[in-house]
Design an enzyme around this catalytic site. Sequence first.
Site, PDB file in Angstrom:
ATOM      1  N   CYS A  98       0.815  -1.230   0.000  1.00  0.00           N
ATOM      2  CA  CYS A  98       0.000   0.000   0.000  1.00  0.00           C
ATOM      3  C   CYS A  98       0.841   1.268   0.000  1.00  0.00           C
ATOM      4  CB  CYS A  98      -0.926   0.020   1.209  1.00  0.00           C
ATOM      5  SG  CYS A  98      -2.284  -1.106   0.985  1.00  0.00           S
TER       6      CYS A  98
HETATM    7  N1  CO8 Z   1     -20.321  -9.497   7.191  1.00  0.00           N
HETATM    8  C1  CO8 Z   1     -20.841  -9.618   8.427  1.00  0.00           C
HETATM    9  N2  CO8 Z   1     -20.098  -9.831   9.530  1.00  0.00           N
HETATM   10  C2  CO8 Z   1     -18.763  -9.946   9.390  1.00  0.00           C
HETATM   11  C3  CO8 Z   1     -18.135  -9.843   8.121  1.00  0.00           C
HETATM   12  C4  CO8 Z   1     -18.967  -9.617   6.989  1.00  0.00           C
HETATM   13  N3  CO8 Z   1     -18.461  -9.490   5.750  1.00  0.00           N
HETATM   14  N4  CO8 Z   1     -16.807  -9.985   8.284  1.00  0.00           N
HETATM   15  C5  CO8 Z   1     -16.589 -10.184   9.586  1.00  0.00           C
HETATM   16  N5  CO8 Z   1     -17.770 -10.163  10.256  1.00  0.00           N
HETATM   17  C6  CO8 Z   1     -17.995 -10.357  11.685  1.00  0.00           C
HETATM   18  C7  CO8 Z   1     -16.897 -11.183  12.335  1.00  0.00           C
HETATM   19  O1  CO8 Z   1     -17.178 -12.559  12.205  1.00  0.00           O
HETATM   20  C8  CO8 Z   1     -16.950 -10.711  13.771  1.00  0.00           C
HETATM   21  O2  CO8 Z   1     -17.986 -11.388  14.439  1.00  0.00           O
HETATM   22  P1  CO8 Z   1     -17.823 -11.830  16.001  1.00  0.00           P
HETATM   23  O3  CO8 Z   1     -17.650 -10.537  16.748  1.00  0.00           O
HETATM   24  O4  CO8 Z   1     -19.081 -12.563  16.273  1.00  0.00           O
HETATM   25  O5  CO8 Z   1     -16.578 -12.677  16.035  1.00  0.00           O
HETATM   26  C9  CO8 Z   1     -17.366  -9.253  13.661  1.00  0.00           C
HETATM   27  O6  CO8 Z   1     -17.956  -9.108  12.363  1.00  0.00           O
HETATM   28  C10 CO8 Z   1     -16.196  -8.307  13.799  1.00  0.00           C
HETATM   29  O7  CO8 Z   1     -15.137  -8.722  12.901  1.00  0.00           O
HETATM   30  P2  CO8 Z   1     -13.739  -8.031  12.853  1.00  0.00           P
HETATM   31  O8  CO8 Z   1     -13.173  -7.914  14.233  1.00  0.00           O
HETATM   32  O9  CO8 Z   1     -12.883  -8.690  11.809  1.00  0.00           O
HETATM   33  O10 CO8 Z   1     -14.199  -6.585  12.315  1.00  0.00           O
HETATM   34  P3  CO8 Z   1     -13.481  -5.204  12.411  1.00  0.00           P
HETATM   35  O11 CO8 Z   1     -14.388  -4.278  13.111  1.00  0.00           O
HETATM   36  O12 CO8 Z   1     -12.063  -5.303  12.868  1.00  0.00           O
HETATM   37  O13 CO8 Z   1     -13.438  -4.756  10.866  1.00  0.00           O
HETATM   38  C11 CO8 Z   1     -11.804  -4.600   9.071  1.00  0.00           C
HETATM   39  C12 CO8 Z   1     -12.722  -5.519   9.902  1.00  0.00           C
HETATM   40  C13 CO8 Z   1     -12.692  -3.662   8.279  1.00  0.00           C
HETATM   41  C14 CO8 Z   1     -10.995  -5.482   8.141  1.00  0.00           C
HETATM   42  C15 CO8 Z   1     -10.882  -3.789  10.005  1.00  0.00           C
HETATM   43  O14 CO8 Z   1     -10.264  -4.606  10.947  1.00  0.00           O
HETATM   44  C16 CO8 Z   1      -9.798  -3.044   9.251  1.00  0.00           C
HETATM   45  O15 CO8 Z   1     -10.067  -2.234   8.384  1.00  0.00           O
HETATM   46  N6  CO8 Z   1      -8.520  -3.253   9.609  1.00  0.00           N
HETATM   47  C17 CO8 Z   1      -7.401  -2.596   8.935  1.00  0.00           C
HETATM   48  C18 CO8 Z   1      -7.248  -3.189   7.599  1.00  0.00           C
HETATM   49  C19 CO8 Z   1      -6.181  -2.559   6.800  1.00  0.00           C
HETATM   50  O16 CO8 Z   1      -6.026  -1.375   6.725  1.00  0.00           O
HETATM   51  N7  CO8 Z   1      -5.418  -3.365   6.140  1.00  0.00           N
HETATM   52  C20 CO8 Z   1      -4.455  -2.875   5.269  1.00  0.00           C
HETATM   53  C21 CO8 Z   1      -4.447  -3.820   4.142  1.00  0.00           C
HETATM   54  S1  CO8 Z   1      -4.126  -3.086   2.663  1.00  0.00           S
HETATM   55  C22 CO8 Z   1      -2.475  -3.279   2.230  1.00  0.00           C
HETATM   56  O17 CO8 Z   1      -1.570  -3.193   2.976  1.00  0.00           O
HETATM   57  C23 CO8 Z   1      -2.221  -3.615   0.790  1.00  0.00           C
HETATM   58  C24 CO8 Z   1      -2.048  -5.047   0.640  1.00  0.00           C
HETATM   59  C25 CO8 Z   1      -1.900  -5.361  -0.788  1.00  0.00           C
HETATM   60  C26 CO8 Z   1      -3.175  -5.192  -1.573  1.00  0.00           C
HETATM   61  C27 CO8 Z   1      -3.953  -6.485  -1.630  1.00  0.00           C
HETATM   62  C28 CO8 Z   1      -5.050  -6.388  -2.671  1.00  0.00           C
HETATM   63  C29 CO8 Z   1      -5.950  -7.579  -2.718  1.00  0.00           C
END
Ligand code: CO8
Length: 375
Positions: A156
């Site tokens: 990124c």
């Molecule tokens: N629908 C419904 N519920 C869901 C879903 C969904 N799609 N997904 C997860 N849940 C549920 C989970 O099961 C969990 O349930 P429970 O509490 O019962 O266990 C609950 O929702 C909460 O899940 P999370 O804790 O995972 O949710 P978050 O609030 O943490 O949100 C995010 C998830 C949005 C992913 C968040 O953690 C986030 O944005 N983190 C940072 C991500 C980030 O910035 N990453 C950088 C990556 S990009 C990069 O570096 C480039 C890489 C190369 C590119 C790759 C291209 C493909």
Amino acid sequence: MARAIIRATGLYTPPEIITNAELVVAFNAYAERINRERAAEIEAGTFTALTPSSEEFIEKASGIKQRFVLEKSGVLDPNRMYPRFKERADDELSIEAEIAVLAGRDALARADRDPKDVDGVICSSANMQRPYPAMAIEIQQALGTSGWGYDMNVACSSATFAIEAAANAVKSGSARSVLVISPEITSAHLEWRDRDCHFIFGDVATAVLVERVEDDEAFDGWEILGTRLITQFSNAIRNNFGFINRSEDSDPNARDKTFRQEGRKVFKEVCPMAAEHIEGHLKDLGFTPATVRRFWLHQANLNMNLLIARKLLGHDPSADEAPVILDQYANTASAGSIIAFHQHQADLKAGEVGVICSFGAGYSIGSVVVRRHAV
Ligand code: CO8
């Protein structure tokens, strides 16, 4: 002493949009199919049933409402769940070069520059379509630019890291002008069958034209006051796809061969690092966050950006202080902060200062502090 400036930026936005509603319908149809096919294993407790995705979760957790992609029918086909691209012959322009060229042409047109004025192309993005020949050299040929081209990948942070390389090249005099292009075809390396991440990414290409100006020269554009990069190794965002896979006899379709992350961990670890990085960079240049007119932050997650901006400014940022584009584009890896800059910079006045900052896999963080000039 010469200075490096951003003369213009360019953007290519793909023609197809996938809304959260469409994405969730496709994912849930896929999950239902798998649960039907594996009902016996679910019953025996040897396979965990897939849980449905939801629009509400996606928007609340990320701020994303839709994403642009190069090809949506394959992604939305519950029997496939990745784009459909036609293989191209070696003498055809490759798909990644094609979108890079469109973004590059846009930047050159906005700068009113001839391709021959450009001495170098850096193709910098989270994934290259192939190992060699370098994507940048194919892009150089298609654009008709002079000099050289090379590829870079810092996930990124690819665009900000390449802007530093371009700024150093023009300041040292090894190039007059360098085009940094970030074609991001994230749809081809996202695991659309994983509910935790299927909503995160979108496709796009951006271009940044970095030029040299002499110290006493008046100009229209953005002076690069400073660049700062930092990396710290982490496995929290990882993709193991690569040329060693064949020799390992590993499964090319295994889950670790596409994007995966520990989202919560990334969130917790990267936000403080990014805020501290920006604050330190500004301090060393004689600024404070309060004197910055606008922050063009990496566009991975709305809550992440709010938290970082709150740490810097002491209050929730307005869309004017830290513009958001990820509601429309989703996370476009290295292109996100550049799209924000491209779309939200025309209203700044001469003398005003802004920060472009990316953060992501590596971990990697890159900041570029810029000041508006106008003649
Ligand atoms: N629908 C419904 N519920 C869901 C879903 C969904 N799609 N997904 C997860 N849940 C549920 C989970 O099961 C969990 O349930 P429970 O509490 O019962 O266990 C609950 O929702 C909460 O899940 P999370 O804790 O995972 O949710 P978050 O609030 O943490 O949100 C995010 C998830 C949005 C992913 C968040 O953690 C986030 O944005 N983190 C940072 C991500 C980030 O910035 N990453 C950088 C990556 S990009 C990069 O570096 C480039 C890489 C190369 C590119 C790759 C291209 C493909």
